[in-house]
Scaffold this active site. Sequence first.
Site, PDB file in Angstrom:
ATOM      1  N   TYR A  32       0.824  -1.203   0.000  1.00  0.00           N
ATOM      2  CA  TYR A  32       0.000   0.000   0.000  1.00  0.00           C
ATOM      3  C   TYR A  32       0.862   1.258   0.000  1.00  0.00           C
ATOM      4  CZ  TYR A  32      -4.101  -2.825   1.340  1.00  0.00           C
ATOM      5  OH  TYR A  32      -5.120  -3.745   1.389  1.00  0.00           O
ATOM      6  N   LEU A  73     -18.690  -0.931   0.760  1.00  0.00           N
ATOM      7  CA  LEU A  73     -19.617  -0.031   0.074  1.00  0.00           C
ATOM      8  C   LEU A  73     -19.569  -0.208  -1.439  1.00  0.00           C
ATOM      9  CD1 LEU A  73     -19.098   3.261   2.138  1.00  0.00           C
ATOM     10  CD2 LEU A  73     -20.677   1.357   2.562  1.00  0.00           C
ATOM     11  N   LEU A 107     -22.792   1.857  -3.081  1.00  0.00           N
ATOM     12  CA  LEU A 107     -23.860   1.732  -2.089  1.00  0.00           C
ATOM     13  C   LEU A 107     -23.976   2.942  -1.176  1.00  0.00           C
ATOM     14  CD1 LEU A 107     -23.034  -1.948  -1.101  1.00  0.00           C
ATOM     15  CD2 LEU A 107     -24.901  -1.193  -2.582  1.00  0.00           C
ATOM     16  N   GLY A 155     -24.967   6.031  -1.826  1.00  0.00           N
ATOM     17  CA  GLY A 155     -25.936   7.072  -2.168  1.00  0.00           C
ATOM     18  C   GLY A 155     -25.579   7.823  -3.430  1.00  0.00           C
TER      19      GLY A 155
END
Length: 335
Positions: free
Chosen positions: A53, A213, A218, A220
């Site tokens: 990472y 999400l 997910l 919005g």
Amino acid sequence: MKYVNLGRTGCKVSRFCLGTMNFGPRTTEADSHAIMTKALELGIQFWDTACGYGGKKWEGYTEQIIGNWFAANPGKRDAVVLATKYYGTMGAGPNDGKASAINIRNSCDASLRRLKTDRIDLLQMHHVDRDTPWEEVYQALDTLRIQGKILYAGSSNFAGWHITQAVEAAKRLGMLGLVSEQSMYSLNCRYVELEVLPACRHYGVAMIPYSPLGGGLLSGVLSGEKGGRRSADAMLKTIEESRGQLVKWEFFCKELGEKPADVALAWLLHVPGMTAPIIGPRTMEQLVGSLQALEIKLGDDEMKEIDEIWPSMRRAGAESSEPRYRYESPEAYAW
């Protein structure tokens, strides 16, 4: 904050795991440190990272950011259950990746230096290595454990049969073996329900879902909530392909009186066998806001309605009147 055992171990971890993949590429070191400080204040003491990472090739930049936080906060290390991963290529040499005993040793030592710590609480194989026998993997991990460099071993992106192989090999060798699996799992990506989740439940392997999400899908996206990666072409395509479901999803969340991102996280917390979804906040606002999910209670009716919007894979045939079709996967689709 609530806590749960890390699989079949006695180690307690927070119901949310702090994901750090944004630290460096999308979040500055100063902001990353502020998020880590706040996370610990909120009781989120389970932190996850990986050697690769950070967005800087072979440098382990995110681990360096975390290590600098530990150095600046003496005495805080023991408050954190720290997880990182090996496997990804971290050099030009033929043994600078995957799961050979050489790379496991070298990768662990390099992570310890970057993280500025004397141990890694959970060392995870980032992907299954089909070329290395489990006898070699476990011998290398057990050596690190005896040396006090690691406590537990975990996996990521494993199939159900990989988990079975790993756990059964550990039994033969008289070792603890894998205690956790980190898989992609969200309402719009439920493949782990077929084999991985049943295997984890059976063997007492903690399930640590990432991308809860769905990359922001997910959160919005139709109603303009922050968090969706709407500028990416792939995401725009996915939004259009899922528009019918998204309309129903966001209406459901509105009727519930909660933000879609919070409901998506809350749903994961209601899945049997779930340990700690990984939240990867880019900002302090996202970190603090995610805690609302812990307060959302979803009853049988709400869970059923969510399944109707985002069809489940673990309940194939669940509406049948014949008992033999009510089994969970893998039997549900096989019988």
